[in-house]
Design an enzyme around this catalytic site. Structure first.
Site, PDB file in Angstrom:
ATOM      1  N   VAL A   1     -17.626  -1.074   0.508  1.00  0.00           N
ATOM      2  CA  VAL A   1     -19.032  -0.704   0.311  1.00  0.00           C
ATOM      3  C   VAL A   1     -19.517  -1.172  -1.065  1.00  0.00           C
ATOM      4  O   VAL A   1     -20.555  -1.836  -1.181  1.00  0.00           O
ATOM      5  CB  VAL A   1     -19.242   0.820   0.477  1.00  0.00           C
TER       6      VAL A   1
ATOM      7  N   ASN B   1     -18.123  -3.412  -2.972  1.00  0.00           N
ATOM      8  CA  ASN B   1     -18.072  -4.876  -3.053  1.00  0.00           C
ATOM      9  C   ASN B   1     -19.334  -5.503  -2.478  1.00  0.00           C
ATOM     10  O   ASN B   1     -19.941  -6.388  -3.091  1.00  0.00           O
ATOM     11  CB  ASN B   1     -16.861  -5.417  -2.270  1.00  0.00           C
TER      12      ASN B   1
ATOM     13  N   ASP C   1     -11.000 -11.286  10.169  1.00  0.00           N
ATOM     14  CA  ASP C   1     -12.062 -11.647  11.128  1.00  0.00           C
ATOM     15  C   ASP C   1     -13.202 -10.640  11.121  1.00  0.00           C
ATOM     16  O   ASP C   1     -14.187 -10.810  11.842  1.00  0.00           O
ATOM     17  CB  ASP C   1     -11.485 -11.800  12.543  1.00  0.00           C
ATOM     18  N   GLY C   2     -13.053  -9.573  10.315  1.00  0.00           N
ATOM     19  CA  GLY C   2     -14.138  -8.591  10.189  1.00  0.00           C
ATOM     20  C   GLY C   2     -14.206  -7.624  11.359  1.00  0.00           C
ATOM     21  O   GLY C   2     -15.129  -6.830  11.465  1.00  0.00           O
TER      22      GLY C   2
ATOM     23  N   TYR D   1     -12.992  -9.662   4.768  1.00  0.00           N
ATOM     24  CA  TYR D   1     -11.576 -10.012   4.853  1.00  0.00           C
ATOM     25  C   TYR D   1     -11.174 -10.122   6.322  1.00  0.00           C
ATOM     26  O   TYR D   1     -11.534  -9.272   7.134  1.00  0.00           O
ATOM     27  CB  TYR D   1     -10.703  -8.954   4.173  1.00  0.00           C
TER      28      TYR D   1
ATOM     29  N   ARG E   1       0.827  -1.213   0.000  1.00  0.00           N
ATOM     30  CA  ARG E   1       0.000   0.000   0.000  1.00  0.00           C
ATOM     31  C   ARG E   1       0.860   1.261   0.000  1.00  0.00           C
ATOM     32  O   ARG E   1       0.333   2.374  -0.062  1.00  0.00           O
ATOM     33  CB  ARG E   1      -0.917   0.014   1.231  1.00  0.00           C
TER      34      ARG E   1
ATOM     35  N   TYR F   1       0.632   4.327  -2.359  1.00  0.00           N
ATOM     36  CA  TYR F   1      -0.456   5.284  -2.106  1.00  0.00           C
ATOM     37  C   TYR F   1      -0.194   6.063  -0.813  1.00  0.00           C
ATOM     38  O   TYR F   1      -0.181   7.291  -0.826  1.00  0.00           O
ATOM     39  CB  TYR F   1      -1.773   4.519  -2.025  1.00  0.00           C
TER      40      TYR F   1
END
Ligand SMILES: O=c1ccn([C@@H]2O[C@H](COP(=O)(O)OP(=O)(O)O[C@H]3OC[C@@H](O)[C@H](O)[C@H]3O)[C@@H](O)[C@H]2O)c(=O)[nH]1
Length: 346
Positions: free
Chosen positions: A258, A260, A276-277, A274, A212, A215
């Site tokens: 969102v 997705n 354990d949320g 993705y 990442r 970015y």
């Protein structure tokens, strides 16, 4: 019901559900002096920033403030055919400004600004900000850069080039024509923060060599460049650190959580959570962000400014919002057929 309108309904319903959840979790009657029980947070926004760096120290060069009141402003929006950019363009045109959009159409779409093409106050230029451009404007909103992890990781070298060279070019333009400059930065400059909530004075915890980084680090350099142009050349700069945003015109294949979940619900596929949320994010509606960007540009706050929703949710809670929304939507729409309410962890 048109297809475009039907595709917007899930965003609308999700917005309503998120707002309901937010007000349920953070009732407005709550005593603000009491620290609220917070979830384990990753990127939390503090509403009242103590880092309100008012432009008290005058730059050496005396400048005419960008956007002189009383006449139509000439504004360039880089990335103006994208999700956030196109909503910003709508508002600027509505205000009566003259707008030039620069976009290389990597993630931007002509359809997002199609409704302005016949407007004499609107101009669309297909151009990559990595290359210099000369224009005469009062203000520059610099949004150009892929913002979804899926897109910015696709060509990381191009992403960092856009952030560094693109920002340099636009700051160079601002200096040459004496325009006010607003950089859209990101909450990702905080990386994996060790401080919660993140105030603008927090320097972050960013991996310089991760996937990442193109970015995160790119936007950090863009912020550095902006402040250096401010200190060194007296350019009026504004820096918006944008937190997660959703709304109409988000590409259905954008890759962010969102869109997705909306896409998966529409395609009747299980929602992918993705990990354990339990990771958290805040979500703001795009029109609120645009309002914030315009106020920041017109105000006198120099330096970074967080723009987002102070309410945080885990991805699991977000998935529950979708399940709830889908069930309600199903109940109100007989023609829609079955919608997925299944969640998978990956
Ligand atoms: O299908 C998905 C997509 C994402 N996620 C998770 O949802 C969370 C949010 O992910 P997103 O991809 O939507 O967005 P991120 O928070 O990672 O990055 C975003 O942050 C702020 C903006 O400025 C940036 O443009 C954007 O990169 C992450 O924890 C991610 O792992 C899922 O659980 N399922």
């Amino acid at each position: 019901m048109s297809r475009a309108f039907r595709n917007r309904i899930p965003f609308l319903l999700v917005g309503i559900a998120i707002s309901a959840l937010f007000f349920h979790t953070f009732p407005i009657v709550a005593d603000s002096s009491e620290p609220s029980a917070t979830l384990p947070t990753r990127r939390v926004l503090l509403e009242d920033s103590s880092y309100a760096t008012k432009a008290t120290s005058k730059p050496d060069v005396v400048r005419v403030p960008g956007g002189v009141k009383g006449r139509r402003k000439r504004i360039v929006v880089t990335g103006g055919a994208g999700f956030v950019g196109s909503h910003l363009v709508d508002r600027l045109i509505e205000r009566g400004d003259s707008v030039i959009v620069i976009d290389n159409m990597f993630t931007g779409r002509k359809e997002n600004v199609l409704h302005h093409l016949r407007n004499p106050n609107f101009e669309l230029i297909r151009h990559d900000v990595v290359e210099p451009i000369l224009l005469e404007v009062d203000q520059i909103y610099h949004l150009a850069c892929p913002a979804s992890p899926v897109h910015y990781k696709y060509n990381p070298v191009k992403t960092i080039k856009t952030n560094v060279m693109g920002t340099l070019n636009m700051l160079g333009l601002a200096k040459r024509i004496n325009a006010r400059f607003l950089l859209t930065s990101t909450s990702e400059v905080y990386g994996d923060p060790l401080q919660h909530p993140q105030v603008e004075t927090y320097w972050g915890n960013v991996n310089p060599i991760g996937v990442r980084s193109c970015y995160d680090e790119g936007k950090r350099v863009a912020e550095t460049l902006s402040m250096d142009y401010h200190r060194g050349a007296g350019i009026e700069v504004r820096i918006a650190r944008i937190f997660n945003t959703y709304g109409p015109r988000m590409s259905i294949d954008d890759g962010r959580v969102v869109s997705n979940f909306v896409a998966q619900a529409l395609r009747k596929e299980p929602m992918t959570v993705y990990g354990d949320g339990k990771q958290t994010r805040s979500f703001q509606f795009v029109s609120d962000l645009v309002e914030g960007l315009m106020r920041l540009m017109e105000g006198d706050h120099v330096g970074p400014f967080n723009l987002g929703n102070p309410g945080e949710f885990t991805m699991l809670e977000l998935a529950q919002v979708y399940v709830y929304t889908n069930l309600n939507y199903l109940a109100s729409s007989s023609s829609y057929g079955e919608v997925s309410c299944v969640v998978v962890f990956i």
